[in-house]
Design a protein around this motif. Sequence first.
Motif, PDB file in Angstrom:
ATOM      1  N   SER A  64       0.842  -1.212   0.000  1.00 31.89           N
ATOM      2  CA  SER A  64       0.000   0.000   0.000  1.00 31.89           C
ATOM      3  C   SER A  64       0.871   1.253   0.000  1.00 31.89           C
ATOM      4  CB  SER A  64      -0.971   0.003   1.188  1.00 31.89           C
ATOM      5  OG  SER A  64      -0.275   0.306   2.382  1.00 31.89           O
ATOM      6  N   GLN A  65       2.049   1.181   0.619  1.00 29.19           N
ATOM      7  CA  GLN A  65       2.972   2.316   0.609  1.00 29.19           C
ATOM      8  C   GLN A  65       3.505   2.595  -0.796  1.00 29.19           C
ATOM      9  OE1 GLN A  65       3.796   4.391   3.535  1.00 29.19           O
ATOM     10  NE2 GLN A  65       1.827   3.376   3.637  1.00 29.19           N
ATOM     11  N   GLY A  66       3.443   1.554  -1.660  1.00 25.96           N
ATOM     12  CA  GLY A  66       3.846   1.742  -3.052  1.00 25.96           C
ATOM     13  C   GLY A  66       2.718   2.269  -3.913  1.00 25.96           C
ATOM     14  N   GLY A  67       1.615   2.686  -3.284  1.00 25.09           N
ATOM     15  CA  GLY A  67       0.518   3.307  -4.030  1.00 25.09           C
ATOM     16  C   GLY A  67      -0.623   2.367  -4.366  1.00 25.09           C
ATOM     17  N   ALA A  68      -0.514   1.087  -3.989  1.00 25.25           N
ATOM     18  CA  ALA A  68      -1.581   0.136  -4.360  1.00 25.25           C
ATOM     19  C   ALA A  68      -2.792   0.282  -3.449  1.00 25.25           C
ATOM     20  CB  ALA A  68      -1.046  -1.291  -4.245  1.00 25.25           C
ATOM     21  N   ASP A  69      -3.979   0.013  -4.013  1.00 28.91           N
ATOM     22  CA  ASP A  69      -5.167  -0.215  -3.187  1.00 28.91           C
ATOM     23  C   ASP A  69      -5.140  -1.692  -2.855  1.00 28.91           C
ATOM     24  OD1 ASP A  69      -6.237   2.340  -3.247  1.00 28.91           O
ATOM     25  OD2 ASP A  69      -7.057   1.998  -5.263  1.00 28.91           O
ATOM     26  N   VAL A  70      -4.885  -2.022  -1.600  1.00 25.34           N
ATOM     27  CA  VAL A  70      -4.709  -3.430  -1.232  1.00 25.34           C
ATOM     28  C   VAL A  70      -5.954  -3.956  -0.540  1.00 25.34           C
ATOM     29  CG1 VAL A  70      -3.271  -5.084   0.035  1.00 25.34           C
ATOM     30  CG2 VAL A  70      -2.213  -3.082  -1.012  1.00 25.34           C
ATOM     31  N   TYR A  71      -6.395  -5.133  -0.995  1.00 20.99           N
ATOM     32  CA  TYR A  71      -7.551  -5.828  -0.414  1.00 20.99           C
ATOM     33  C   TYR A  71      -7.041  -7.176   0.068  1.00 20.99           C
ATOM     34  CZ  TYR A  71     -10.067  -2.210  -2.876  1.00 20.99           C
ATOM     35  OH  TYR A  71     -10.512  -0.978  -3.303  1.00 20.99           O
ATOM     36  N   ALA A  72      -7.084  -7.400   1.383  1.00 19.28           N
ATOM     37  CA  ALA A  72      -6.418  -8.585   1.930  1.00 19.28           C
ATOM     38  C   ALA A  72      -7.368  -9.492   2.693  1.00 19.28           C
ATOM     39  CB  ALA A  72      -5.293  -8.140   2.868  1.00 19.28           C
ATOM     40  N   THR A  73      -7.155 -10.805   2.513  1.00 21.44           N
ATOM     41  CA  THR A  73      -7.867 -11.793   3.324  1.00 21.44           C
ATOM     42  C   THR A  73      -6.884 -12.877   3.731  1.00 21.44           C
ATOM     43  OG1 THR A  73      -9.790 -13.266   3.429  1.00 21.44           O
ATOM     44  CG2 THR A  73      -8.653 -13.149   1.315  1.00 21.44           C
ATOM     45  N   GLY A  74      -7.352 -13.861   4.512  1.00 20.52           N
ATOM     46  CA  GLY A  74      -6.476 -14.955   4.937  1.00 20.52           C
ATOM     47  C   GLY A  74      -6.496 -16.078   3.918  1.00 20.52           C
ATOM     48  N   SER A  75      -5.732 -17.154   4.231  1.00 18.48           N
ATOM     49  CA  SER A  75      -5.786 -18.318   3.351  1.00 18.48           C
ATOM     50  C   SER A  75      -6.160 -19.565   4.144  1.00 18.48           C
ATOM     51  CB  SER A  75      -4.438 -18.524   2.643  1.00 18.48           C
ATOM     52  OG  SER A  75      -3.397 -18.619   3.591  1.00 18.48           O
ATOM     53  N   ASN A  76      -6.535 -19.367   5.395  1.00 19.45           N
ATOM     54  CA  ASN A  76      -6.982 -20.478   6.237  1.00 19.45           C
ATOM     55  C   ASN A  76      -7.690 -19.846   7.430  1.00 19.45           C
ATOM     56  OD1 ASN A  76      -6.951 -22.467   8.403  1.00 19.45           O
ATOM     57  ND2 ASN A  76      -5.563 -23.635   7.121  1.00 19.45           N
ATOM     58  N   VAL A  77      -8.920 -20.288   7.708  1.00 15.17           N
ATOM     59  CA  VAL A  77      -9.694 -19.585   8.751  1.00 15.17           C
ATOM     60  C   VAL A  77      -9.061 -19.685  10.132  1.00 15.17           C
ATOM     61  CG1 VAL A  77     -11.915 -19.677   7.589  1.00 15.17           C
ATOM     62  CG2 VAL A  77     -11.243 -21.584   9.051  1.00 15.17           C
ATOM     63  N   LEU A  78      -8.311 -20.773  10.378  1.00 18.13           N
ATOM     64  CA  LEU A  78      -7.739 -20.913  11.720  1.00 18.13           C
ATOM     65  C   LEU A  78      -6.445 -20.127  11.896  1.00 18.13           C
ATOM     66  CD1 LEU A  78      -8.297 -24.569  12.968  1.00 18.13           C
ATOM     67  CD2 LEU A  78      -9.699 -22.542  13.276  1.00 18.13           C
ATOM     68  N   SER A  79      -5.805 -19.727  10.798  1.00 18.20           N
ATOM     69  CA  SER A  79      -4.561 -18.963  10.962  1.00 18.20           C
ATOM     70  C   SER A  79      -4.817 -17.456  11.027  1.00 18.20           C
ATOM     71  CB  SER A  79      -3.569 -19.286   9.837  1.00 18.20           C
ATOM     72  OG  SER A  79      -4.099 -18.929   8.587  1.00 18.20           O
ATOM     73  N   THR A  80      -6.052 -17.045  10.744  1.00 20.26           N
ATOM     74  CA  THR A  80      -6.350 -15.609  10.826  1.00 20.26           C
ATOM     75  C   THR A  80      -6.293 -15.141  12.272  1.00 20.26           C
ATOM     76  OG1 THR A  80      -7.708 -15.542   8.841  1.00 20.26           O
ATOM     77  CG2 THR A  80      -8.199 -13.890  10.515  1.00 20.26           C
ATOM     78  N   GLN A  81      -5.535 -14.076  12.511  1.00 18.85           N
ATOM     79  CA  GLN A  81      -5.474 -13.483  13.858  1.00 18.85           C
ATOM     80  C   GLN A  81      -6.316 -12.208  13.824  1.00 18.85           C
ATOM     81  OE1 GLN A  81      -1.466 -13.305  15.462  1.00 18.85           O
ATOM     82  NE2 GLN A  81      -0.992 -15.368  14.717  1.00 18.85           N
ATOM     83  N   ASP A  82      -7.427 -12.234  14.583  1.00 18.31           N
ATOM     84  CA  ASP A  82      -8.391 -11.128  14.523  1.00 18.31           C
ATOM     85  C   ASP A  82      -7.794  -9.781  14.917  1.00 18.31           C
ATOM     86  OD1 ASP A  82     -10.548 -12.552  13.534  1.00 18.31           O
ATOM     87  OD2 ASP A  82     -11.246 -13.159  15.525  1.00 18.31           O
ATOM     88  N   ASP A  83      -6.892  -9.800  15.925  1.00 17.47           N
ATOM     89  CA  ASP A  83      -6.314  -8.516  16.359  1.00 17.47           C
ATOM     90  C   ASP A  83      -5.478  -7.893  15.241  1.00 17.47           C
ATOM     91  OD1 ASP A  83      -4.383 -10.502  16.581  1.00 17.47           O
ATOM     92  OD2 ASP A  83      -3.889 -10.112  18.689  1.00 17.47           O
ATOM     93  N   VAL A  84      -4.745  -8.752  14.509  1.00 15.14           N
ATOM     94  CA  VAL A  84      -3.910  -8.248  13.404  1.00 15.14           C
ATOM     95  C   VAL A  84      -4.807  -7.742  12.267  1.00 15.14           C
ATOM     96  CG1 VAL A  84      -2.281  -8.953  11.610  1.00 15.14           C
ATOM     97  CG2 VAL A  84      -1.939  -9.714  13.974  1.00 15.14           C
ATOM     98  N   ALA A  85      -5.842  -8.525  11.939  1.00 14.68           N
ATOM     99  CA  ALA A  85      -6.745  -8.127  10.845  1.00 14.68           C
ATOM    100  C   ALA A  85      -7.372  -6.763  11.148  1.00 14.68           C
ATOM    101  CB  ALA A  85      -7.819  -9.198  10.657  1.00 14.68           C
ATOM    102  N   TYR A  86      -7.799  -6.589  12.398  1.00 17.13           N
ATOM    103  CA  TYR A  86      -8.434  -5.329  12.806  1.00 17.13           C
ATOM    104  C   TYR A  86      -7.430  -4.173  12.692  1.00 17.13           C
ATOM    105  CZ  TYR A  86     -11.130  -2.176  15.892  1.00 17.13           C
ATOM    106  OH  TYR A  86     -11.821  -1.124  16.435  1.00 17.13           O
ATOM    107  N   ALA A  87      -6.213  -4.398  13.224  1.00 19.57           N
ATOM    108  CA  ALA A  87      -5.205  -3.330  13.175  1.00 19.57           C
ATOM    109  C   ALA A  87      -4.862  -2.969  11.728  1.00 19.57           C
ATOM    110  CB  ALA A  87      -3.945  -3.769  13.927  1.00 19.57           C
ATOM    111  N   LEU A  88      -4.703  -3.990  10.881  1.00 20.00           N
ATOM    112  CA  LEU A  88      -4.341  -3.723   9.477  1.00 20.00           C
ATOM    113  C   LEU A  88      -5.437  -2.925   8.771  1.00 20.00           C
ATOM    114  CD1 LEU A  88      -2.348  -4.214   7.104  1.00 20.00           C
ATOM    115  CD2 LEU A  88      -3.603  -6.328   6.603  1.00 20.00           C
ATOM    116  N   SER A  89      -6.692  -3.191   9.162  1.00 19.31           N
ATOM    117  CA  SER A  89      -7.804  -2.496   8.495  1.00 19.31           C
ATOM    118  C   SER A  89      -7.803  -0.993   8.789  1.00 19.31           C
ATOM    119  CB  SER A  89      -9.148  -3.118   8.899  1.00 19.31           C
ATOM    120  OG  SER A  89      -9.453  -2.765  10.233  1.00 19.31           O
ATOM    121  N   THR A  90      -7.011  -0.576   9.788  1.00 18.79           N
ATOM    122  CA  THR A  90      -6.932   0.870  10.084  1.00 18.79           C
ATOM    123  C   THR A  90      -5.669   1.484   9.479  1.00 18.79           C
ATOM    124  OG1 THR A  90      -5.671   0.574  12.125  1.00 18.79           O
ATOM    125  CG2 THR A  90      -8.070   0.492  12.321  1.00 18.79           C
TER     126      THR A  90
END
Length: 421
Positions: A64-90
């Motif tokens: 995103s710092q290189g100018g991209a509009d980034v849309y991100a998701t996980g690749s496994n529901v159990l490896s997703t860390q909710d606190d990280v996902a929330y922080a990244l969304s801000t």
Amino acid sequence: MKSIVNTSASFEEGVKKINWVRSHMPVLQKIEQKFIEEKPFQGLSIALSIHMEAKTANLAYVLSQGGADVYATGSNVLSTQDDVAYALSTMGVTVCAIHGVDDATYKNHLKAVLSCHPHIVIDDGGDLIDLLAEECKEYSDRLIGGCEETTTGILRLKARERDGSLPCAMFAVNDAKCKHYYDNKYGTGQSVMTAIMDTTNLVVAGKTVVVAGYGWCGKGVAMRAAGMGANVIVTEIDPFKALDATMNGFRVMTMEEASKIGDIFITVTGCKDVITIDHMRNMKDGAILCNAGHFDCEVSVKDLKEHSIITPYEVRNNIVEYLISTYSGASSIYLLAEGRLVNLASGDGHPSEIMDMSFAVQAMTSYYLATHVNEHPMTPHLFAVPDSIDDEIGKIKLETLNLNIDKLTEDQEKYLNSYSV
Ligand code: NAI
């Protein structure tokens, strides 16, 4: 599009996790500086699906710092860390990922990130490409190409290339030297053993650890398990890999034989049904099963569920007990992390310094895609990552470690390139 994240997670914890890995990923830091100066992705959208934890958050942020509009998701529901996902969304990235959702919701999150009509896709295991090739063709109208992170994803892309259904040019990031030499071997080796120890709080020394698959990942796992004092057995289907394991000092046998003596079983083959009920019936009471391969089909969880004579019971976080009638009575068999990648579903994944190199390859290959599109538009084909990217990342990594290596003299170079002495 708005982010879809679990906002009851601890935002502060997520920020701390991301800041910690950012300070241990120096190669990506250098690339971030380059991206800030050049803005190579200005006007481009990137859809990314990789295990949603702190290192991946850093990669998404750097893009995103290189100018991209980034849309991100996980690749496994159990490896997703909710606190990280929330922080990244801000942090200027649109995130659609929630820990532990069902398969249908997971798929909806993948579709949500694809709905940005991406120019570049960054995939881990091939799920995004599968959707672009089948159910979400309408989102592929602006595709330049993409990058694939793991061995299993590369196999799926090769199958698509063979049947002519690859939707765009893809780069085999897994096969770059700066990726699999370190990530698959040392990253998986360390993080799988860490996850098993943290999840079980049991000793490894003196136990018989069976590693199924002696490829890049299996070599790392076997090496680390042996280093901790385990008696390591390797099972393989490839005669050369089996010989390699023997010459590295490991016992090699079939899973049928190993199932009778193992204490801890780790599958890391990329294959399916590596451990089935036929093997489980041989197992000792208290055997521990886990998987480190990409999909949760290496240990047959279906067999465990169908043949358990008690209702499966979670005895400790991420450890479920099954009771199987065996040839010698009955055995409690413990499955870690539902048979999903144990190091990510029950741990923090690979060390940051290792993912620094893997994600540097992802970032620089995306850069290559963005900056070469007008020169020679790429056809749907599985491409190797250019050697120049591998070389550059290897050099930067050495620099960040303050290590110098020798350089060839002109004379030596001539000598190596000629037949004559
Ligand atoms: P690889 O191709 O280097 O090694 C796989 C090995 O398994 C090969 O030697 C193959 O002969 C062997 N094998 C295949 N079927 C088998 C069977 N039924 N029984 C015994 N051995 C069998 O692949 P690599 O890079 O080691 O990856 C393995 C898996 O791990 C893939 O699914 C990959 O996507 C995944 N992976 C997981 C990571 C993690 O963090 N847990 C990291 C990187 C890759």
